[in-house]
Design a protein around this motif. Structure first.
Motif, PDB file in Angstrom:
ATOM      1  N   UNK A  39     -21.922  14.985 -19.915  1.00 56.61           N
ATOM      2  CA  UNK A  39     -22.968  14.166 -19.316  1.00 56.61           C
ATOM      3  C   UNK A  39     -23.707  15.040 -18.306  1.00 56.61           C
ATOM      4  N   UNK A  40     -24.992  15.217 -18.522  1.00 55.99           N
ATOM      5  CA  UNK A  40     -25.804  16.034 -17.630  1.00 55.99           C
ATOM      6  C   UNK A  40     -26.346  15.159 -16.515  1.00 55.99           C
ATOM      7  N   UNK A  41     -26.066  15.555 -15.263  1.00 57.39           N
ATOM      8  CA  UNK A  41     -26.505  14.764 -14.114  1.00 57.39           C
ATOM      9  C   UNK A  41     -27.572  15.485 -13.299  1.00 57.39           C
ATOM     10  N   UNK A  42     -27.832  16.764 -13.613  1.00 60.94           N
ATOM     11  CA  UNK A  42     -28.873  17.495 -12.887  1.00 60.94           C
ATOM     12  C   UNK A  42     -29.372  18.644 -13.752  1.00 60.94           C
ATOM     13  N   UNK A  43     -30.681  18.858 -13.718  1.00 60.26           N
ATOM     14  CA  UNK A  43     -31.307  20.022 -14.342  1.00 60.26           C
ATOM     15  C   UNK A  43     -32.453  20.458 -13.449  1.00 60.26           C
ATOM     16  N   UNK A  44     -32.382  21.691 -12.955  1.00 58.26           N
ATOM     17  CA  UNK A  44     -33.430  22.216 -12.078  1.00 58.26           C
ATOM     18  C   UNK A  44     -34.048  23.453 -12.686  1.00 58.26           C
ATOM     19  N   UNK A  45     -34.766  24.218 -11.855  1.00 50.38           N
ATOM     20  CA  UNK A  45     -35.348  25.468 -12.337  1.00 50.38           C
ATOM     21  C   UNK A  45     -34.476  26.634 -11.880  1.00 50.38           C
ATOM     22  N   UNK A  46     -35.015  27.839 -11.825  1.00 52.96           N
ATOM     23  CA  UNK A  46     -34.192  29.004 -11.507  1.00 52.96           C
ATOM     24  C   UNK A  46     -34.318  29.474 -10.053  1.00 52.96           C
ATOM     25  N   UNK A  47     -34.566  28.565  -9.133  1.00 51.95           N
ATOM     26  CA  UNK A  47     -34.674  28.940  -7.716  1.00 51.95           C
ATOM     27  C   UNK A  47     -33.342  28.731  -7.009  1.00 51.95           C
ATOM     28  N   UNK A  48     -33.228  29.305  -5.832  1.00 52.00           N
ATOM     29  CA  UNK A  48     -32.001  29.114  -5.052  1.00 52.00           C
ATOM     30  C   UNK A  48     -31.891  27.666  -4.573  1.00 52.00           C
ATOM     31  N   UNK A  49     -33.027  27.012  -4.387  1.00 48.72           N
ATOM     32  CA  UNK A  49     -33.005  25.597  -4.001  1.00 48.72           C
ATOM     33  C   UNK A  49     -32.360  24.755  -5.104  1.00 48.72           C
ATOM     34  N   UNK A  50     -32.690  25.054  -6.351  1.00 50.28           N
ATOM     35  CA  UNK A  50     -32.097  24.337  -7.483  1.00 50.28           C
ATOM     36  C   UNK A  50     -30.603  24.617  -7.579  1.00 50.28           C
ATOM     37  N   UNK A  51     -30.219  25.846  -7.251  1.00 52.50           N
ATOM     38  CA  UNK A  51     -28.796  26.186  -7.255  1.00 52.50           C
ATOM     39  C   UNK A  51     -28.051  25.326  -6.237  1.00 52.50           C
ATOM     40  N   UNK A  52     -28.611  25.212  -5.043  1.00 50.93           N
ATOM     41  CA  UNK A  52     -27.982  24.392  -4.005  1.00 50.93           C
ATOM     42  C   UNK A  52     -27.928  22.927  -4.402  1.00 50.93           C
ATOM     43  N   UNK A  53     -29.002  22.435  -5.009  1.00 53.26           N
ATOM     44  CA  UNK A  53     -29.026  21.038  -5.440  1.00 53.26           C
ATOM     45  C   UNK A  53     -27.987  20.778  -6.526  1.00 53.26           C
ATOM     46  N   UNK A  54     -27.809  21.727  -7.438  1.00 52.99           N
ATOM     47  CA  UNK A  54     -26.791  21.575  -8.484  1.00 52.99           C
ATOM     48  C   UNK A  54     -25.402  21.483  -7.863  1.00 52.99           C
TER      49      UNK A  54
END
Length: 154
Positions: A73-88
């Protein structure tokens, strides 16, 4: 001459086997005049492994995993920024707060950061987890995806 050569080879073989059985860590820590002192602080299990005599308590517990196609079950998909890494990572921690026993994965698959939950062999199991995640009201981007899953074999 043949006996002399055989005797020399036997003595050499015996001395090598005696050297191999000697405790390497103790030999490093012995005092020798005109040389520095070596002190090694380590667990006895490491010493046993270095000397080639692993004890029964030093054996690692082996768990094998089977990789196969399944669902998560996918609960998050972001882009390739460090902000997206933190959000994941934040989303992964939130999932762990609600479902302590769930397998949660936050990882990068080019070009985006993902957070996925579970190792489900069937889509019905994944659907049950998706409904539980939706019921919390915390997670917004929830979907079932096909993925390679890990199944532990004991």
């Amino acid at each position: 001459m043949k006996r002399f050569t055989t005797a020399i080879l036997c003595i050499f073989a015996l001395s090598m086997s005696a050297f191999a059985q000697r405790d390497i860590v103790k030999s490093l820590q012995t005092d020798a005049a005109g040389q520095g002192k070596v002190t090694i602080h380590q667990d006895a299990k490491i010493t046993a492994l270095v000397n080639g005599a692993a004890t029964s308590t030093a054996k690692p517990v082996e768990k094998s995993e089977l990789k196969r196609q399944g669902y998560r079950v996918q609960v998050y998909a972001g882009n390739n920024t460090s902000r997206s890494r933190n959000e994941a990572q934040v989303v992964a921690n939130k999932v762990k707060q609600y479902f302590q026993d769930a397998d949660v994965y936050a990882y990068f698959v080019s070009p985006r950061w993902l957070c996925r939950v579970g190792n489900f062999a069937s889509i019905e199991e994944a659907d049950a987890m998706m409904r539980q995640l939706k019921a919390t009201g915390v997670f917004k981007e929830i979907s079932i995806v096909r993925d390679q899953i890990s199944i532990e074999i004991n």
